[in-house]
Design a protein around this motif. Structure first.
Motif, mmCIF file in Angstrom:
data_model
loop_
_atom_site.group_PDB
_atom_site.id
_atom_site.type_symbol
_atom_site.label_atom_id
_atom_site.label_comp_id
_atom_site.label_asym_id
_atom_site.label_seq_id
_atom_site.Cartn_x
_atom_site.Cartn_y
_atom_site.Cartn_z
ATOM 1 N N VAL A 144 -55.545 -4.855 -7.333
ATOM 2 C CA VAL A 144 -55.922 -3.946 -6.301
ATOM 3 C C VAL A 144 -57.417 -4.041 -5.893
ATOM 4 O O VAL A 144 -58.370 -3.735 -6.724
ATOM 5 C CB VAL A 144 -55.565 -2.447 -6.632
ATOM 6 C CG1 VAL A 144 -55.898 -1.421 -5.297
ATOM 7 C CG2 VAL A 144 -54.315 -2.182 -7.299
ATOM 8 N N VAL B 168 -52.710 -6.114 -3.960
ATOM 9 C CA VAL B 168 -52.916 -4.675 -3.041
ATOM 10 C C VAL B 168 -54.159 -4.983 -2.364
ATOM 11 O O VAL B 168 -54.924 -4.445 -3.208
ATOM 12 C CB VAL B 168 -52.257 -3.699 -3.930
ATOM 13 C CG1 VAL B 168 -52.422 -2.313 -2.945
ATOM 14 C CG2 VAL B 168 -50.998 -3.762 -4.534
ATOM 15 N N ILE C 14 -50.821 -7.185 -10.995
ATOM 16 C CA ILE C 14 -51.138 -6.727 -9.833
ATOM 17 C C ILE C 14 -52.478 -6.314 -9.552
ATOM 18 O O ILE C 14 -53.052 -5.486 -10.353
ATOM 19 C CB ILE C 14 -50.148 -5.364 -9.278
ATOM 20 C CG1 ILE C 14 -48.781 -5.642 -9.353
ATOM 21 C CG2 ILE C 14 -50.518 -4.915 -7.838
ATOM 22 C CD1 ILE C 14 -47.805 -4.513 -9.262
ATOM 23 N N ILE D 44 -47.971 0.231 -4.443
ATOM 24 C CA ILE D 44 -47.591 -0.392 -6.120
ATOM 25 C C ILE D 44 -46.378 0.055 -6.593
ATOM 26 O O ILE D 44 -45.667 -0.800 -6.996
ATOM 27 C CB ILE D 44 -48.946 0.212 -6.863
ATOM 28 C CG1 ILE D 44 -50.205 -0.330 -6.412
ATOM 29 C CG2 ILE D 44 -48.862 -0.276 -8.337
ATOM 30 C CD1 ILE D 44 -51.619 0.467 -7.448
ATOM 31 N N ILE E 161 -51.474 -3.511 -13.812
ATOM 32 C CA ILE E 161 -52.257 -3.088 -12.514
ATOM 33 C C ILE E 161 -53.751 -2.890 -12.784
ATOM 34 O O ILE E 161 -54.108 -1.846 -13.335
ATOM 35 C CB ILE E 161 -51.531 -1.841 -11.915
ATOM 36 C CG1 ILE E 161 -50.025 -1.947 -11.757
ATOM 37 C CG2 ILE E 161 -52.383 -1.429 -10.719
ATOM 38 C CD1 ILE E 161 -49.071 -0.841 -12.190
#
Length: 196
Positions: A98, A138, A96, A178, A6
């Motif tokens: 963000v 995200v 992922i 998340i 992330i």
């Protein structure tokens, strides 16, 4: 099971810390705080920590993840992301990213996989380094600039006083998104998050 990576995008240094463009990094910091972890310097030109996300069935620790913020400027985010993926052996489908999103109203969080970069230099750099757009995002809404303000100037300004109060709700919402994304598949997570 492969861990998740992330990555919260932003620019390094205190002068950028409160910028709209740094909201991804703010989310990553909060995610680390929730996991009682501290982001530490990594040789991949990033600050990162290995954490567990949420709780699995029966109260067991949730999936393992690496949460990180590149130490480079936004337009060079791809190098650190690719290096982290290589170091931790994480495939693109478990990445992922963000990031701030101009095309979403301030305060909203949206999830998607792939697609264009919408002029976002951090996403463009990651896509170029990985050779694929097929990673999860995200998207944290910061809204459009007022009047004729240039988008590049707008994202490099700090959140205003009203927005800063709302960050107390927005950042935790993004962290919750998340958690949902790793616990469920993308369509199920979208159904929940997009209804907030």
């Amino acid at each position: 099971m492969d861990p998740w990576l992330i990555v919260g995008l932003g620019n390094p240094g205190t002068s950028y810390a409160g910028n709209r463009h740094n909201v991804g990094a703010m989310v990553a910091e909060l995610l680390a705080d929730r996991a009682e972890a501290t982001l530490k310097a990594h040789k991949a030109r990033a600050r990162g920590a290995q954490i567990r996300l949420g709780t699995a069935g029966g109260g067991l620790p949730g999936p393992s993840a690496v949460v990180a913020v590149p130490s480079t400027y936004m337009n060079e985010s791809g190098g650190p992301v690719a290096a982290l993926m290589s170091f931790f052996k994480i495939p693109p489908e478990r990445l992922i990213v963000v990031h701030d999103e101009l095309d979403i109203d301030f305060g909203a969080v949206r999830l998607k996989r792939g697609g264009g970069e919408g002029g976002h230099n951090g996403l463009r750099s990651i896509t170029k380094s990985l050779g694929t757009k097929d990673y999860l995002r995200v998207r944290v809404g910061i809204g459009r600039p007022p009047g004729r303000m240039d988008a590049a100037s707008y994202v490099l300004k700090d959140f205003n006083a009203t927005e800063r109060k709302e960050l107390d709700f927005l950042l935790p919402s993004a962290v919750d998104a998340i958690d949902l994304l790793v616990q469920k598949d993308l369509p199920d997570a979208q159904n929940v998050v997009h209804a907030w």
